[in-house]
Design a protein around this motif. Structure first.
Motif, PDB file in Angstrom:
ATOM      1  N   SER A  12     -68.827 -12.387  78.252  1.00 42.40           N
ATOM      2  CA  SER A  12     -69.585 -13.857  78.277  1.00 42.40           C
ATOM      3  C   SER A  12     -70.864 -13.399  76.912  1.00 42.40           C
ATOM      4  CB  SER A  12     -70.036 -14.243  79.716  1.00 42.40           C
ATOM      5  OG  SER A  12     -68.861 -14.988  80.266  1.00 42.40           O
ATOM      6  N   GLY A  13     -70.799 -12.648  76.744  1.00 41.32           N
ATOM      7  CA  GLY A  13     -72.203 -12.723  75.733  1.00 41.32           C
ATOM      8  C   GLY A  13     -73.607 -11.447  76.428  1.00 41.32           C
ATOM      9  N   HIS A  14     -74.408 -11.312  76.088  1.00 44.10           N
ATOM     10  CA  HIS A  14     -75.532 -10.324  76.959  1.00 44.10           C
ATOM     11  C   HIS A  14     -75.575  -9.797  77.990  1.00 44.10           C
ATOM     12  CE1 HIS A  14     -76.950  -9.840  72.536  1.00 44.10           C
ATOM     13  NE2 HIS A  14     -77.038 -11.156  72.302  1.00 44.10           N
ATOM     14  N   GLU A  15     -75.530  -9.027  78.669  1.00 47.04           N
ATOM     15  CA  GLU A  15     -75.214  -8.515  80.093  1.00 47.04           C
ATOM     16  C   GLU A  15     -76.787  -7.500  80.177  1.00 47.04           C
ATOM     17  OE1 GLU A  15     -71.750  -7.685  81.714  1.00 47.04           O
ATOM     18  OE2 GLU A  15     -70.539  -9.866  81.045  1.00 47.04           O
ATOM     19  N   GLY A  16     -78.124  -7.791  79.691  1.00 44.81           N
ATOM     20  CA  GLY A  16     -78.749  -6.664  79.871  1.00 44.81           C
ATOM     21  C   GLY A  16     -79.408  -6.132  80.902  1.00 44.81           C
ATOM     22  N   VAL A  17     -79.732  -5.351  81.117  1.00 50.06           N
ATOM     23  CA  VAL A  17     -80.981  -4.594  82.197  1.00 50.06           C
ATOM     24  C   VAL A  17     -81.525  -4.157  82.021  1.00 50.06           C
ATOM     25  CG1 VAL A  17     -80.418  -2.866  83.886  1.00 50.06           C
ATOM     26  CG2 VAL A  17     -78.255  -3.333  82.460  1.00 50.06           C
ATOM     27  N   VAL A  18     -82.613  -4.834  82.750  1.00 50.20           N
ATOM     28  CA  VAL A  18     -83.970  -4.311  83.132  1.00 50.20           C
ATOM     29  C   VAL A  18     -84.113  -3.133  84.194  1.00 50.20           C
ATOM     30  CG1 VAL A  18     -86.506  -4.830  83.759  1.00 50.20           C
ATOM     31  CG2 VAL A  18     -84.748  -6.504  82.528  1.00 50.20           C
ATOM     32  N   LEU A  19     -84.740  -2.080  83.328  1.00 49.68           N
ATOM     33  CA  LEU A  19     -85.025  -0.723  84.215  1.00 49.68           C
ATOM     34  C   LEU A  19     -86.563  -0.984  84.602  1.00 49.68           C
ATOM     35  CD1 LEU A  19     -82.597   1.683  82.059  1.00 49.68           C
ATOM     36  CD2 LEU A  19     -82.560   0.330  83.948  1.00 49.68           C
ATOM     37  N   MET A  20     -86.933  -1.158  85.500  1.00 56.04           N
ATOM     38  CA  MET A  20     -88.186  -1.093  86.358  1.00 56.04           C
ATOM     39  C   MET A  20     -88.978   0.580  85.965  1.00 56.04           C
ATOM     40  SD  MET A  20     -90.360  -3.120  88.782  1.00 56.04           S
ATOM     41  CE  MET A  20     -90.541  -2.307  90.215  1.00 56.04           C
ATOM     42  N   GLU A  21     -89.485   0.921  85.956  1.00 55.09           N
ATOM     43  CA  GLU A  21     -90.485   2.322  85.710  1.00 55.09           C
ATOM     44  C   GLU A  21     -91.492   2.110  87.251  1.00 55.09           C
ATOM     45  OE1 GLU A  21     -89.152   4.689  84.683  1.00 55.09           O
ATOM     46  OE2 GLU A  21     -87.684   4.025  83.736  1.00 55.09           O
ATOM     47  N   ASP A  22     -92.103   0.880  87.426  1.00 53.71           N
ATOM     48  CA  ASP A  22     -93.511   1.014  87.775  1.00 53.71           C
ATOM     49  C   ASP A  22     -94.544  -0.699  88.063  1.00 53.71           C
ATOM     50  OD1 ASP A  22     -95.311   1.280  90.170  1.00 53.71           O
ATOM     51  OD2 ASP A  22     -96.350   2.859  88.193  1.00 53.71           O
ATOM     52  N   LEU A  23     -94.125  -1.032  89.361  1.00 57.63           N
ATOM     53  CA  LEU A  23     -95.194  -2.148  89.009  1.00 57.63           C
ATOM     54  C   LEU A  23     -96.381  -2.070  90.320  1.00 57.63           C
ATOM     55  CD1 LEU A  23     -93.028  -5.724  88.836  1.00 57.63           C
ATOM     56  CD2 LEU A  23     -95.362  -4.678  90.604  1.00 57.63           C
ATOM     57  N   GLU A  24     -97.287  -3.062  89.723  1.00 52.74           N
ATOM     58  CA  GLU A  24     -98.185  -2.860  91.235  1.00 52.74           C
ATOM     59  C   GLU A  24     -98.937  -3.971  91.020  1.00 52.74           C
ATOM     60  OE1 GLU A  24     -98.588  -0.359  93.269  1.00 52.74           O
ATOM     61  OE2 GLU A  24     -97.361   1.103  92.530  1.00 52.74           O
ATOM     62  N   GLY A  25     -99.737  -4.556  91.783  1.00 52.51           N
ATOM     63  CA  GLY A  25    -100.794  -5.539  91.045  1.00 52.51           C
ATOM     64  C   GLY A  25    -101.944  -5.600  92.759  1.00 52.51           C
ATOM     65  N   LEU A  26    -102.601  -5.664  92.741  1.00 50.46           N
ATOM     66  CA  LEU A  26    -103.861  -6.240  93.977  1.00 50.46           C
ATOM     67  C   LEU A  26    -103.156  -6.973  94.128  1.00 50.46           C
ATOM     68  CD1 LEU A  26    -106.985  -5.517  90.849  1.00 50.46           C
ATOM     69  CD2 LEU A  26    -105.925  -3.750  92.643  1.00 50.46           C
ATOM     70  N   ASP A  27    -103.003  -8.512  94.473  1.00 50.40           N
ATOM     71  CA  ASP A  27    -103.135  -8.931  95.451  1.00 50.40           C
ATOM     72  C   ASP A  27    -101.240 -10.215  94.666  1.00 50.40           C
ATOM     73  OD1 ASP A  27    -103.205 -11.028  92.943  1.00 50.40           O
ATOM     74  OD2 ASP A  27    -104.768 -10.801  93.215  1.00 50.40           O
ATOM     75  N   LEU A  28    -100.275 -10.400  95.695  1.00 54.59           N
ATOM     76  CA  LEU A  28     -99.177 -11.540  95.594  1.00 54.59           C
ATOM     77  C   LEU A  28     -99.017 -11.933  94.759  1.00 54.59           C
ATOM     78  CD1 LEU A  28     -96.681 -12.422  96.843  1.00 54.59           C
ATOM     79  CD2 LEU A  28     -97.712 -13.190  97.999  1.00 54.59           C
ATOM     80  N   ALA A  29    -100.225 -12.719  93.922  1.00 49.09           N
ATOM     81  CA  ALA A  29     -99.971 -13.946  92.981  1.00 49.09           C
ATOM     82  C   ALA A  29     -99.953 -12.643  91.678  1.00 49.09           C
ATOM     83  CB  ALA A  29    -100.795 -15.107  92.661  1.00 49.09           C
ATOM     84  N   ALA A  30    -100.675 -11.484  91.100  1.00 46.70           N
ATOM     85  CA  ALA A  30     -99.975 -10.709  90.357  1.00 46.70           C
ATOM     86  C   ALA A  30     -98.875 -10.194  90.348  1.00 46.70           C
ATOM     87  CB  ALA A  30    -101.659  -9.553  90.403  1.00 46.70           C
ATOM     88  N   ARG A  31     -98.569  -9.769  91.648  1.00 46.79           N
ATOM     89  CA  ARG A  31     -97.191  -9.371  91.635  1.00 46.79           C
ATOM     90  C   ARG A  31     -95.801 -10.437  91.706  1.00 46.79           C
ATOM     91  NH1 ARG A  31    -100.729  -7.485  96.271  1.00 46.79           N
ATOM     92  NH2 ARG A  31     -99.175  -8.712  97.607  1.00 46.79           N
ATOM     93  N   ALA A  32     -96.533 -11.345  92.047  1.00 45.18           N
ATOM     94  CA  ALA A  32     -94.902 -12.314  91.914  1.00 45.18           C
ATOM     95  C   ALA A  32     -95.388 -12.463  90.323  1.00 45.18           C
ATOM     96  CB  ALA A  32     -95.700 -13.603  92.124  1.00 45.18           C
ATOM     97  N   ALA A  33     -95.928 -12.907  89.299  1.00 48.41           N
ATOM     98  CA  ALA A  33     -96.261 -13.302  88.355  1.00 48.41           C
ATOM     99  C   ALA A  33     -95.120 -12.169  87.496  1.00 48.41           C
ATOM    100  CB  ALA A  33     -97.314 -13.263  87.774  1.00 48.41           C
ATOM    101  N   LEU A  34     -95.744 -10.295  88.061  1.00 49.39           N
ATOM    102  CA  LEU A  34     -94.803  -9.734  87.292  1.00 49.39           C
ATOM    103  C   LEU A  34     -93.410  -9.682  87.640  1.00 49.39           C
ATOM    104  CD1 LEU A  34     -97.864  -6.707  87.614  1.00 49.39           C
ATOM    105  CD2 LEU A  34     -96.689  -7.996  85.309  1.00 49.39           C
ATOM    106  N   TRP A  35     -93.408  -9.934  89.005  1.00 47.91           N
ATOM    107  CA  TRP A  35     -91.729  -9.487  89.300  1.00 47.91           C
ATOM    108  C   TRP A  35     -91.011 -10.556  88.351  1.00 47.91           C
ATOM    109  CZ3 TRP A  35     -88.802  -6.606  91.886  1.00 47.91           C
ATOM    110  CH2 TRP A  35     -89.235  -5.250  92.918  1.00 47.91           C
ATOM    111  N   ARG A  36     -91.864 -12.422  88.590  1.00 46.04           N
ATOM    112  CA  ARG A  36     -91.208 -13.658  87.822  1.00 46.04           C
ATOM    113  C   ARG A  36     -90.739 -13.008  86.089  1.00 46.04           C
ATOM    114  NH1 ARG A  36     -94.157 -19.058  87.597  1.00 46.04           N
ATOM    115  NH2 ARG A  36     -95.860 -17.601  86.531  1.00 46.04           N
ATOM    116  N   PHE A  37     -92.154 -12.366  85.287  1.00 42.54           N
ATOM    117  CA  PHE A  37     -91.677 -12.068  84.121  1.00 42.54           C
ATOM    118  C   PHE A  37     -90.212 -11.238  84.792  1.00 42.54           C
ATOM    119  CE2 PHE A  37     -92.104  -8.080  81.067  1.00 42.54           C
ATOM    120  CZ  PHE A  37     -91.703  -9.107  80.298  1.00 42.54           C
ATOM    121  N   LEU A  38     -89.912  -9.917  84.755  1.00 45.03           N
ATOM    122  CA  LEU A  38     -88.656  -9.804  85.208  1.00 45.03           C
ATOM    123  C   LEU A  38     -87.415  -9.882  85.051  1.00 45.03           C
ATOM    124  CD1 LEU A  38     -89.868  -5.889  86.616  1.00 45.03           C
ATOM    125  CD2 LEU A  38     -90.150  -6.130  84.562  1.00 45.03           C
TER     126      LEU A  38
END
Length: 409
Positions: A234-260
């Protein structure tokens, strides 16, 4: 056979490390990783076994501080680089190195020893208990949606070269260390481990990428990741390999997870080594399609029972007498009265009747609050000698936040 166990000399490091590499299959380490391992080696805390002029055993101990329940940062010897040559199996070399290490650690005045095990069955006989687990996931981002909390859109994200923002990311990490048992206060040089990026580290994926989360002029989180391009019918099926994610609060963490989750041309997000209670699990639309897996990580050994149990606090008040078995470190054996609460604790020798009987291995497993003494009791590994003592102690030893080891060593 005559062997010699002694402290490593700097001129012997390459032969010593080559024995370690061979014991783990012989594939050469990436040059940048090997150089960093050499730079981080603490020679006066590293030992080897020699058979003539041949290195046949290795073991080291990093100088660490680890967060324990209550937030204190406690000295701990990080046992590492343990190997025995295949030609010298079943000759007591591992036991002799474990003996030397624990005697040394006691002499250094460090109440804890910690390690990660290539095979979890190895170290229990030396008093190590499995104290933390890690969560791995493979998330189908084409079907799983992420709900984000208010304030997420107030976080600004930007790409940055990993090395350029390393200091800012380390500042975020350092602020988080006191809040979770099991986290290591990184010593100078250890931050370089987070940005190793040779072709061997990439394993067919992109160079290491970094995105930082900012609020105003402050960095409040970061994520490091790679992208592996894959294609299907069906086309592109790329994989994101997360190495590390940290955030000082829930909003920061959620923004980073949403980005991924939203990266173009990808349909899978793979994470490894995450806290078992991480909040993103409550933000996803379908946890089943996240394919969660648990793996043991940090093994903890109480070298000084009294000092170790006094160093942490207890979730609820406890006053129990522990009958401790420790054949490998007999200075710990006997009865200890542990009295503690959320403000502090004392643990001293006593002749009073025991309330619970257990080995130092069970104490290590329960020490950071991630393994329940009650569950160990149900498995027959803790014996209740006074009715109600097991529940009391189990509640006291628990942690509101799951312990987590953020990286190996």
């Amino acid at each position: 056979m005559t062997t010699d166990v002694r402290v490593l000399r700097q001129t012997e490091w390459d032969a010593w490390y080559d024995n370690l590499v061979r014991a783990f299959g012989g594939a050469p380490e990436p040059s940048d990783e090997r150089a960093l391992e050499k730079a981080l080696t603490e020679y006066d805390r590293s030992i080897g076994v020699w058979d003539g002029d041949q290195v046949v055993g290795t073991a080291g101990a990093f100088t660490f501080r680890i967060t324990v329940p209550g937030g204190a940062s406690v000295p701990a010897a990080g046992i590492t680089m343990v190997s025995v040559a295949a030609t010298h199996r079943r000759r007591g070399l591992l036991r002799s190195m474990m003996r030397r290490q624990l005697d040394d650690i006691r002499g250094w005045g460090e109440p804890l020893a910690v390690l990660t095990a290539s095979e979890p069955a190895i170290y229990g006989r030396f008093g190590y208990g499995i104290a933390t687990d890690q969560l791995n996931a493979e998330i189908d981002t084409s079907r799983v949606r992420l709900s984000v909390p208010p304030g997420t859109d107030d976080v600004r994200l930007r790409y940055a070269a990993p090395a350029d923002v390393l200091d800012a990311c380390e500042a975020v990490y350092a602020r988080l260390v006191p809040g979770r048992p099991g986290m290591l206060a990184r010593q100078p040089g250890w931050e370089r481990l987070q940005v190793l990026d040779s072709e061997d580290h990439r394993r067919g994926a992109s160079p290491l990428q970094c995105v930082v989360a900012e609020r105003g002029d402050e960095v409040v989180g970061y994520v490091r990741f790679r992208v592996k391009s894959e294609y299907g019918h069906s086309g592109h099926e790329g994989v994101v390999l997360m190495e590390d994610l940290e955030g000082l609060d829930l909003a920061a963490r959620a923004a980073l997870w949403r980005f991924l989750f939203d990266l173009d041309l990808t349909s899978t997000l793979r994470t490894r080594g995450r806290p078992v209670d991480e909040d993103w699990q409550h933000l996803v639309s379908d946890i089943r399609r996240c394919n969660l897996r648990l793996k043991d990580t940090l093994h903890v050994r109480l070298v000084d029972v009294g000092a170790a149990l006094e160093a942490r606090t207890y979730q609820t008040p406890v006053d129990v007498v522990l009958e401790v078995e420790d054949a490998f470190c007999p200075w710990n054996e006997g009865r200890w009265r542990l009295s503690g609460d959320p403000k502090g604790a004392s643990c001293v020798r006593t002749e009073d009747p025991a309330d619970l009987a257990l080995s130092v291995r069970e104490l290590g497993a329960a020490y950071l609050g991630g393994t329940s003494l009650a569950s160990l009791g149900a498995a027959g590994r803790v014996r209740e000698l006074r009715q109600g003592a097991l529940v009391e102690a189990s509640l006291g030893f628990s942690s509101a936040v799951a312990p987590w080891l953020p990286h190996g060593f």
